[in-house]
Motif scaffolding. Sequence first.
Motif, PDB file in Angstrom:
ATOM      1  N   GLY A  80      -4.131 -62.120 -39.027  1.00  0.00           N
ATOM      2  CA  GLY A  80      -3.133 -61.989 -40.078  1.00  0.00           C
ATOM      3  C   GLY A  80      -3.278 -60.785 -40.967  1.00  0.00           C
ATOM      4  O   GLY A  80      -2.658 -60.715 -42.031  1.00  0.00           O
ATOM      5  N   GLY A  81      -4.125 -59.824 -40.581  1.00  0.00           N
ATOM      6  CA  GLY A  81      -4.239 -58.582 -41.324  1.00  0.00           C
ATOM      7  C   GLY A  81      -5.189 -58.599 -42.500  1.00  0.00           C
ATOM      8  O   GLY A  81      -5.234 -57.646 -43.277  1.00  0.00           O
ATOM      9  N   ASN A  82      -5.980 -59.666 -42.650  1.00  0.00           N
ATOM     10  CA  ASN A  82      -6.928 -59.713 -43.769  1.00  0.00           C
ATOM     11  C   ASN A  82      -8.173 -60.506 -43.392  1.00  0.00           C
ATOM     12  O   ASN A  82      -8.248 -61.137 -42.336  1.00  0.00           O
ATOM     13  CB  ASN A  82      -6.273 -60.300 -45.024  1.00  0.00           C
ATOM     14  CG  ASN A  82      -5.938 -61.768 -44.864  1.00  0.00           C
ATOM     15  OD1 ASN A  82      -6.813 -62.637 -44.870  1.00  0.00           O
ATOM     16  ND2 ASN A  82      -4.658 -62.083 -44.703  1.00  0.00           N
ATOM     17  N   GLY A 148      -4.634 -57.017 -47.358  1.00  0.00           N
ATOM     18  CA  GLY A 148      -5.101 -55.997 -46.431  1.00  0.00           C
ATOM     19  C   GLY A 148      -6.441 -56.326 -45.823  1.00  0.00           C
ATOM     20  O   GLY A 148      -7.092 -57.310 -46.205  1.00  0.00           O
ATOM     21  N   PRO A 149      -6.908 -55.499 -44.887  1.00  0.00           N
ATOM     22  CA  PRO A 149      -8.149 -55.774 -44.167  1.00  0.00           C
ATOM     23  C   PRO A 149      -9.410 -55.520 -44.960  1.00  0.00           C
ATOM     24  O   PRO A 149     -10.496 -55.929 -44.549  1.00  0.00           O
ATOM     25  CB  PRO A 149      -8.069 -54.855 -42.947  1.00  0.00           C
ATOM     26  CG  PRO A 149      -7.194 -53.730 -43.377  1.00  0.00           C
ATOM     27  CD  PRO A 149      -6.190 -54.329 -44.327  1.00  0.00           C
ATOM     28  N   SER A 305      -2.552 -52.824 -48.023  1.00  0.00           N
ATOM     29  CA  SER A 305      -2.596 -52.987 -46.571  1.00  0.00           C
ATOM     30  C   SER A 305      -3.129 -51.749 -45.868  1.00  0.00           C
ATOM     31  O   SER A 305      -3.577 -51.832 -44.716  1.00  0.00           O
ATOM     32  CB  SER A 305      -1.198 -53.313 -46.045  1.00  0.00           C
ATOM     33  OG  SER A 305      -0.290 -52.272 -46.361  1.00  0.00           O
ATOM     34  N   CYS A 306      -3.105 -50.586 -46.552  1.00  0.00           N
ATOM     35  CA  CYS A 306      -3.597 -49.356 -45.915  1.00  0.00           C
ATOM     36  C   CYS A 306      -5.109 -49.192 -46.047  1.00  0.00           C
ATOM     37  O   CYS A 306      -5.654 -48.152 -45.638  1.00  0.00           O
ATOM     38  CB  CYS A 306      -2.883 -48.139 -46.471  1.00  0.00           C
ATOM     39  SG  CYS A 306      -3.036 -47.879 -48.254  1.00  0.00           S
ATOM     40  N   THR A 309      -9.634 -48.652 -41.415  1.00  0.00           N
ATOM     41  CA  THR A 309     -10.714 -47.734 -41.035  1.00  0.00           C
ATOM     42  C   THR A 309     -10.335 -46.278 -41.299  1.00  0.00           C
ATOM     43  O   THR A 309     -11.218 -45.422 -41.403  1.00  0.00           O
ATOM     44  CB  THR A 309     -11.094 -47.904 -39.559  1.00  0.00           C
ATOM     45  OG1 THR A 309      -9.907 -47.858 -38.752  1.00  0.00           O
ATOM     46  CG2 THR A 309     -11.814 -49.227 -39.321  1.00  0.00           C
ATOM     47  N   ALA A 310      -9.039 -45.985 -41.418  1.00  0.00           N
ATOM     48  CA  ALA A 310      -8.610 -44.626 -41.748  1.00  0.00           C
ATOM     49  C   ALA A 310      -8.809 -44.312 -43.224  1.00  0.00           C
ATOM     50  O   ALA A 310      -8.669 -43.155 -43.639  1.00  0.00           O
ATOM     51  CB  ALA A 310      -7.141 -44.437 -41.376  1.00  0.00           C
ATOM     52  N   ASN A 311      -9.156 -45.319 -44.012  1.00  0.00           N
ATOM     53  CA  ASN A 311      -9.266 -45.179 -45.465  1.00  0.00           C
ATOM     54  C   ASN A 311     -10.715 -45.010 -45.914  1.00  0.00           C
ATOM     55  O   ASN A 311     -11.099 -45.460 -46.985  1.00  0.00           O
ATOM     56  CB  ASN A 311      -8.660 -46.418 -46.146  1.00  0.00           C
ATOM     57  CG  ASN A 311      -8.555 -46.276 -47.658  1.00  0.00           C
ATOM     58  OD1 ASN A 311      -8.059 -45.266 -48.145  1.00  0.00           O
ATOM     59  ND2 ASN A 311      -9.020 -47.279 -48.385  1.00  0.00           N
ATOM     60  N   VAL A 312     -11.529 -44.346 -45.108  1.00  0.00           N
ATOM     61  CA  VAL A 312     -12.957 -44.203 -45.398  1.00  0.00           C
ATOM     62  C   VAL A 312     -13.359 -42.750 -45.237  1.00  0.00           C
ATOM     63  O   VAL A 312     -12.986 -42.088 -44.255  1.00  0.00           O
ATOM     64  CB  VAL A 312     -13.806 -45.105 -44.473  1.00  0.00           C
ATOM     65  CG1 VAL A 312     -15.284 -44.791 -44.611  1.00  0.00           C
ATOM     66  CG2 VAL A 312     -13.551 -46.573 -44.766  1.00  0.00           C
ATOM     67  N   ASP A 313     -14.102 -42.232 -46.203  1.00  0.00           N
ATOM     68  CA  ASP A 313     -14.673 -40.896 -46.110  1.00  0.00           C
ATOM     69  C   ASP A 313     -16.048 -40.991 -45.463  1.00  0.00           C
ATOM     70  O   ASP A 313     -16.964 -41.618 -46.013  1.00  0.00           O
ATOM     71  CB  ASP A 313     -14.791 -40.271 -47.508  1.00  0.00           C
ATOM     72  CG  ASP A 313     -15.355 -38.863 -47.462  1.00  0.00           C
ATOM     73  OD1 ASP A 313     -14.565 -37.922 -47.282  1.00  0.00           O
ATOM     74  OD2 ASP A 313     -16.588 -38.713 -47.595  1.00  0.00           O
ATOM     75  N   ASP A 314     -16.196 -40.374 -44.306  1.00  0.00           N
ATOM     76  CA  ASP A 314     -17.443 -40.487 -43.545  1.00  0.00           C
ATOM     77  C   ASP A 314     -18.635 -39.922 -44.300  1.00  0.00           C
ATOM     78  O   ASP A 314     -19.750 -40.464 -44.223  1.00  0.00           O
ATOM     79  CB  ASP A 314     -17.318 -39.772 -42.200  1.00  0.00           C
ATOM     80  CG  ASP A 314     -16.429 -40.526 -41.221  1.00  0.00           C
ATOM     81  OD1 ASP A 314     -16.241 -40.019 -40.102  1.00  0.00           O
ATOM     82  OD2 ASP A 314     -15.925 -41.614 -41.570  1.00  0.00           O
ATOM     83  N   THR A 315     -18.438 -38.828 -45.020  1.00  0.00           N
ATOM     84  CA  THR A 315     -19.555 -38.202 -45.721  1.00  0.00           C
ATOM     85  C   THR A 315     -20.073 -39.107 -46.828  1.00  0.00           C
ATOM     86  O   THR A 315     -21.289 -39.312 -46.965  1.00  0.00           O
ATOM     87  CB  THR A 315     -19.138 -36.845 -46.303  1.00  0.00           C
ATOM     88  OG1 THR A 315     -18.730 -35.976 -45.229  1.00  0.00           O
ATOM     89  CG2 THR A 315     -20.286 -36.198 -47.054  1.00  0.00           C
TER      90      THR A 315
END
Length: 333
Positions: A80-82, A148-149, A305-306, A309-315
Amino acid sequence: MKLPQSVQLPQSLKLPRSPLSGRALTAGAVAVATLMAGGSAAGAASAAERPAAVADAPDIPVANVKAHLTQLQSIATANGGNRAHGRPGYQASLDYVRAELDAAGFTTSLQEFTASGSTGYNLIADWPGGDADQVVMSGAHLDSVTSGPGINDNGSGSSAVLETALAVARSGYQPTKHLRFAWWGAEELGLVGSSHYVDSLGSADREKISGYLNFDMIGSPNPGYFVYDDDPTIEKTFKDYFAGLGITTEIETEGDGRSDHAPFKNAGVPVGGLFSGADYRKTSAQAAEWGGTVGEPFDPCYHSSCDTTANVDDTALDRNSDAIAYAVWELSQ
Protein backbone atom coordinates in the motif's frame (compact mmCIF):
# COMPACT_ATOMS: atom_id res chain seq x y z
CA MET A 1 10.44 12.05 12.79
CA LYS A 2 7.07 12.91 14.18
CA LEU A 3 5.30 16.16 13.40
CA PRO A 4 5.89 18.99 15.90
CA GLN A 5 2.20 19.30 16.67
CA SER A 6 2.04 15.74 17.97
CA VAL A 7 1.37 15.30 21.66
CA GLN A 8 4.61 15.84 23.55
CA LEU A 9 5.90 13.59 26.27
CA PRO A 10 5.70 14.76 29.87
CA GLN A 11 8.96 15.62 31.58
CA SER A 12 9.72 12.92 34.11
CA LEU A 13 12.07 13.08 37.05
CA LYS A 14 15.67 13.06 35.91
CA LEU A 15 17.77 10.35 37.44
CA PRO A 16 21.37 10.97 38.53
CA ARG A 17 23.79 9.70 35.94
CA SER A 18 27.46 8.95 35.65
CA PRO A 19 28.90 10.57 32.51
CA LEU A 20 29.93 8.38 29.59
CA SER A 21 33.60 7.75 29.43
CA GLY A 22 34.92 8.99 26.11
CA ARG A 23 38.15 10.10 24.50
CA ALA A 24 39.00 13.05 22.34
CA LEU A 25 40.62 12.43 18.98
CA THR A 26 44.36 12.21 19.15
CA ALA A 27 46.69 13.38 16.41
CA GLY A 28 46.69 9.84 15.06
CA ALA A 29 42.90 9.79 14.85
CA VAL A 30 42.84 13.12 13.06
CA ALA A 31 45.36 11.77 10.58
CA VAL A 32 43.16 8.74 9.89
CA ALA A 33 40.15 10.99 9.35
CA THR A 34 42.20 13.26 7.08
CA LEU A 35 43.17 10.32 4.91
CA MET A 36 39.51 9.22 4.76
CA ALA A 37 38.62 12.68 3.51
CA GLY A 38 41.27 12.53 0.81
CA GLY A 39 43.87 14.64 2.64
CA SER A 40 47.63 14.26 2.60
CA ALA A 41 49.23 11.24 4.23
CA ALA A 42 52.18 13.33 5.41
CA GLY A 43 52.66 12.97 9.12
CA ALA A 44 49.97 10.31 9.52
CA ALA A 45 50.55 8.08 12.50
CA SER A 46 51.15 4.39 12.02
CA ALA A 47 48.33 1.99 12.77
CA ALA A 48 50.08 0.98 15.97
CA GLU A 49 49.95 4.58 17.20
CA ARG A 50 46.24 5.08 16.56
CA PRO A 51 43.69 4.70 19.36
CA ALA A 52 42.15 1.24 19.32
CA ALA A 53 38.66 2.65 18.77
CA VAL A 54 39.73 4.48 15.63
CA ALA A 55 41.77 1.56 14.30
CA ASP A 56 38.95 -0.90 14.86
CA ALA A 57 35.84 1.06 13.86
CA PRO A 58 34.88 -0.22 10.42
CA ASP A 59 33.98 1.72 7.34
CA ILE A 60 30.29 1.06 6.77
CA PRO A 61 29.73 0.21 3.09
CA VAL A 62 27.09 2.64 1.87
CA ALA A 63 26.10 0.07 -0.76
CA ASN A 64 25.00 -2.23 2.06
CA VAL A 65 22.97 0.52 3.70
CA LYS A 66 21.33 1.32 0.36
CA ALA A 67 20.52 -2.37 -0.14
CA HIS A 68 18.52 -2.27 3.09
CA LEU A 69 16.74 0.86 1.83
CA THR A 70 15.88 -0.96 -1.38
CA GLN A 71 14.34 -3.76 0.64
CA LEU A 72 12.27 -1.30 2.69
CA GLN A 73 11.13 0.42 -0.50
CA SER A 74 10.06 -2.93 -1.96
CA ILE A 75 8.17 -3.73 1.23
CA ALA A 76 6.33 -0.41 1.10
CA THR A 77 5.52 -0.82 -2.60
CA ALA A 78 4.05 -4.26 -1.95
CA ASN A 79 2.00 -3.05 1.01
CA GLY A 80 0.00 0.00 0.00
CA GLY A 81 2.93 2.37 -0.38
CA ASN A 82 3.85 2.74 3.30
CA ARG A 83 5.37 1.02 6.33
CA ALA A 84 3.19 2.67 8.96
CA HIS A 85 2.25 1.43 12.43
CA GLY A 86 -0.47 -1.20 12.35
CA ARG A 87 -0.07 -1.76 8.61
CA PRO A 88 1.35 -4.84 6.85
CA GLY A 89 4.34 -2.83 5.65
CA TYR A 90 5.53 -2.26 9.19
CA GLN A 91 5.28 -5.94 10.07
CA ALA A 92 7.20 -6.87 6.93
CA SER A 93 9.88 -4.28 7.74
CA LEU A 94 10.19 -5.71 11.23
CA ASP A 95 10.48 -9.26 9.89
CA TYR A 96 13.22 -8.20 7.47
CA VAL A 97 15.37 -6.45 10.06
CA ARG A 98 14.92 -9.20 12.64
CA ALA A 99 15.89 -11.93 10.17
CA GLU A 100 19.12 -10.07 9.34
CA LEU A 101 20.00 -9.73 13.03
CA ASP A 102 19.12 -13.31 13.93
CA ALA A 103 21.30 -14.63 11.12
CA ALA A 104 24.19 -12.51 12.40
CA GLY A 105 24.05 -13.93 15.93
CA PHE A 106 22.16 -11.26 17.86
CA THR A 107 19.68 -12.08 20.59
CA THR A 108 16.47 -10.42 19.42
CA SER A 109 13.15 -9.82 21.11
CA LEU A 110 9.92 -8.04 20.30
CA GLN A 111 8.19 -5.71 22.74
CA GLU A 112 4.47 -5.32 22.16
CA PHE A 113 2.38 -2.22 22.78
CA THR A 114 -0.89 -0.69 21.58
CA ALA A 115 -1.31 2.63 19.75
CA SER A 116 -4.37 4.01 17.96
CA GLY A 117 -6.17 0.73 18.42
CA SER A 118 -3.48 -1.36 16.73
CA THR A 119 -0.76 -3.60 18.09
CA GLY A 120 2.73 -2.27 17.61
CA TYR A 121 6.19 -3.67 18.16
CA ASN A 122 9.67 -2.58 19.13
CA LEU A 123 12.57 -4.76 18.04
CA ILE A 124 15.46 -5.05 20.50
CA ALA A 125 18.76 -6.73 19.56
CA ASP A 126 21.54 -7.49 22.04
CA TRP A 127 25.08 -8.40 21.06
CA PRO A 128 26.33 -11.09 23.46
CA GLY A 129 29.00 -10.02 25.93
CA GLY A 130 30.13 -6.77 27.46
CA ASP A 131 29.35 -5.35 30.87
CA ALA A 132 25.58 -5.62 31.34
CA ASP A 133 25.76 -2.78 33.86
CA GLN A 134 27.09 -0.43 31.13
CA VAL A 135 24.88 -0.51 28.03
CA VAL A 136 25.52 1.56 24.92
CA MET A 137 22.28 1.65 22.98
CA SER A 138 21.64 2.83 19.42
CA GLY A 139 18.21 3.15 17.87
CA ALA A 140 16.01 4.43 15.07
CA HIS A 141 12.30 4.36 14.36
CA LEU A 142 11.25 1.83 11.75
CA ASP A 143 7.73 3.06 11.01
CA SER A 144 6.80 5.49 8.24
CA VAL A 145 3.86 7.85 7.95
CA THR A 146 0.83 6.51 6.09
CA SER A 147 1.40 8.89 3.17
CA GLY A 148 4.66 7.40 1.92
CA PRO A 149 7.33 4.70 2.18
CA GLY A 150 9.49 6.66 4.63
CA ILE A 151 12.87 5.92 3.09
CA ASN A 152 14.73 8.93 4.48
CA ASP A 153 12.29 9.18 7.41
CA ASN A 154 13.34 6.82 8.72
CA GLY A 155 14.57 4.01 6.57
CA SER A 156 17.89 5.86 6.50
CA GLY A 157 18.47 5.73 10.26
CA SER A 158 17.03 2.22 10.56
CA SER A 159 19.25 0.87 7.77
CA ALA A 160 22.42 2.53 9.05
CA VAL A 161 21.84 1.20 12.57
CA LEU A 162 21.17 -2.25 11.11
CA GLU A 163 24.34 -2.21 9.03
CA THR A 164 26.36 -1.00 12.03
CA ALA A 165 25.00 -3.92 14.05
CA LEU A 166 25.90 -6.32 11.25
CA ALA A 167 29.40 -4.80 11.15
CA VAL A 168 29.72 -5.61 14.86
CA ALA A 169 28.91 -9.22 14.05
CA ARG A 170 31.19 -9.42 11.00
CA SER A 171 34.13 -8.09 12.98
CA GLY A 172 33.44 -10.23 16.04
CA TYR A 173 33.76 -7.06 18.09
CA GLN A 174 33.86 -7.64 21.85
CA PRO A 175 33.59 -4.26 23.56
CA THR A 176 33.98 -3.56 27.24
CA LYS A 177 30.39 -2.33 27.45
CA HIS A 178 27.28 -4.16 26.32
CA LEU A 179 25.83 -3.22 22.93
CA ARG A 180 22.09 -2.99 22.32
CA PHE A 181 20.30 -1.88 19.17
CA ALA A 182 16.63 -0.95 18.81
CA TRP A 183 14.06 -0.25 16.10
CA TRP A 184 11.04 1.63 17.40
CA GLY A 185 7.41 1.39 16.37
CA ALA A 186 4.80 4.15 16.20
CA GLU A 187 7.27 7.03 16.46
CA GLU A 188 5.17 8.94 13.97
CA LEU A 189 2.19 8.74 16.34
CA GLY A 190 4.05 10.48 19.18
CA LEU A 191 7.13 8.43 20.16
CA VAL A 192 4.86 5.65 21.38
CA GLY A 193 7.21 2.68 21.01
CA SER A 194 10.29 4.25 22.55
CA SER A 195 8.20 5.76 25.37
CA HIS A 196 6.77 2.33 26.11
CA TYR A 197 10.27 0.85 26.25
CA VAL A 198 11.60 3.48 28.63
CA ASP A 199 8.48 3.27 30.81
CA SER A 200 8.88 -0.51 31.03
CA LEU A 201 12.36 -0.19 32.53
CA GLY A 202 12.86 0.03 36.25
CA SER A 203 15.17 2.73 37.57
CA ALA A 204 18.01 0.21 37.95
CA ASP A 205 17.79 -0.79 34.28
CA ARG A 206 17.64 2.83 33.15
CA GLU A 207 20.78 3.49 35.18
CA LYS A 208 22.56 0.76 33.25
CA ILE A 209 22.16 2.62 29.94
CA SER A 210 25.31 4.72 29.78
CA GLY A 211 24.18 6.32 26.53
CA TYR A 212 21.39 6.20 23.96
CA LEU A 213 22.26 7.25 20.38
CA ASN A 214 19.36 8.20 18.10
CA PHE A 215 19.38 8.35 14.30
CA ASP A 216 16.31 9.82 12.63
CA MET A 217 16.77 11.05 9.03
CA ILE A 218 20.45 10.90 8.07
CA GLY A 219 20.27 10.92 4.26
CA SER A 220 18.29 14.06 3.44
CA PRO A 221 18.65 15.08 -0.24
CA ASN A 222 19.63 18.69 0.59
CA PRO A 223 21.56 17.66 3.68
CA GLY A 224 22.87 19.41 6.72
CA TYR A 225 25.14 17.91 9.35
CA PHE A 226 23.49 18.33 12.72
CA VAL A 227 24.64 16.89 16.06
CA TYR A 228 22.51 16.58 19.20
CA ASP A 229 23.90 18.66 22.08
CA ASP A 230 22.16 16.83 24.92
CA ASP A 231 25.16 14.99 26.39
CA PRO A 232 28.63 16.59 26.15
CA THR A 233 30.59 13.35 25.74
CA ILE A 234 28.37 11.95 23.00
CA GLU A 235 28.19 15.35 21.29
CA LYS A 236 31.99 15.66 21.31
CA THR A 237 32.40 12.16 19.90
CA PHE A 238 30.35 13.02 16.82
CA LYS A 239 31.75 16.53 16.44
CA ASP A 240 35.33 15.26 16.64
CA TYR A 241 34.58 12.67 13.99
CA PHE A 242 33.22 15.20 11.51
CA ALA A 243 35.93 17.72 12.35
CA GLY A 244 38.47 15.08 11.38
CA LEU A 245 36.80 14.93 7.96
CA GLY A 246 36.86 18.70 7.65
CA ILE A 247 33.05 18.92 7.91
CA THR A 248 31.47 21.68 9.97
CA THR A 249 28.52 20.59 12.11
CA GLU A 250 25.73 22.55 13.73
CA ILE A 251 23.73 21.87 16.87
CA GLU A 252 20.48 20.06 16.07
CA THR A 253 17.39 22.09 17.05
CA GLU A 254 14.72 21.17 14.49
CA GLY A 255 14.02 17.79 16.04
CA ASP A 256 14.13 18.71 19.73
CA GLY A 257 11.52 16.58 21.48
CA ARG A 258 10.35 15.15 18.16
CA SER A 259 12.22 11.83 18.03
CA ASP A 260 12.94 8.77 20.12
CA HIS A 261 15.76 10.25 22.18
CA ALA A 262 13.19 12.37 24.07
CA PRO A 263 11.80 9.68 26.41
CA PHE A 264 15.35 8.56 27.25
CA LYS A 265 16.43 12.11 27.95
CA ASN A 266 13.36 12.73 30.09
CA ALA A 267 14.27 9.65 32.14
CA GLY A 268 17.79 10.93 32.79
CA VAL A 269 19.66 8.79 30.25
CA PRO A 270 22.51 10.57 28.40
CA VAL A 271 21.47 10.92 24.75
CA GLY A 272 22.99 12.01 21.47
CA GLY A 273 22.60 11.51 17.77
CA LEU A 274 22.77 12.79 14.20
CA PHE A 275 20.27 14.44 11.85
CA SER A 276 20.45 15.70 8.26
CA GLY A 277 17.36 17.94 8.33
CA ALA A 278 13.63 17.76 7.59
CA ASP A 279 11.37 20.61 6.51
CA TYR A 280 13.47 23.55 7.73
CA ARG A 281 15.07 25.45 4.85
CA LYS A 282 18.79 25.65 4.15
CA THR A 283 20.35 29.07 4.71
CA SER A 284 23.01 30.67 2.54
CA ALA A 285 25.55 30.16 5.32
CA GLN A 286 24.68 26.45 5.53
CA ALA A 287 24.90 26.06 1.76
CA ALA A 288 28.33 27.70 1.85
CA GLU A 289 29.48 25.08 4.35
CA TRP A 290 27.72 22.00 3.00
CA GLY A 291 26.65 22.72 -0.56
CA GLY A 292 23.10 22.17 -1.67
CA THR A 293 20.26 24.55 -2.48
CA VAL A 294 19.64 27.75 -0.54
CA GLY A 295 16.05 28.31 0.52
CA GLU A 296 14.94 24.74 -0.10
CA PRO A 297 14.00 22.25 2.66
CA PHE A 298 16.64 19.81 3.76
CA ASP A 299 14.11 17.15 2.75
CA PRO A 300 11.49 18.40 0.27
CA CYS A 301 9.75 14.99 0.48
CA TYR A 302 9.39 14.99 4.26
CA HIS A 303 6.27 12.98 5.19
CA SER A 304 5.30 12.69 1.53
CA SER A 305 4.81 9.96 -1.04
CA CYS A 306 8.05 11.01 -2.77
CA ASP A 307 10.16 9.90 0.22
CA THR A 308 11.49 6.98 -1.81
CA THR A 309 14.96 5.61 -2.50
CA ALA A 310 15.41 8.53 -4.92
CA ASN A 311 15.06 10.89 -1.95
CA VAL A 312 18.43 10.07 -0.35
CA ASP A 313 21.81 11.76 -0.65
CA ASP A 314 24.43 9.03 -0.84
CA THR A 315 27.24 11.18 0.53
CA ALA A 316 25.31 12.22 3.64
CA LEU A 317 24.13 8.64 4.14
CA ASP A 318 27.70 7.35 3.86
CA ARG A 319 29.25 9.92 6.19
CA ASN A 320 26.57 9.55 8.84
CA SER A 321 26.67 5.75 8.70
CA ASP A 322 30.43 5.78 9.26
CA ALA A 323 29.95 8.24 12.12
CA ILE A 324 27.48 5.88 13.77
CA ALA A 325 29.98 3.03 13.69
CA TYR A 326 32.74 5.29 15.00
CA ALA A 327 30.59 6.40 17.94
CA VAL A 328 29.48 2.86 18.77
CA TRP A 329 33.08 1.67 18.87
CA GLU A 330 34.40 4.75 20.66
CA LEU A 331 31.75 4.90 23.37
CA SER A 332 31.66 1.18 24.13
CA GLN A 333 35.33 0.80 25.12
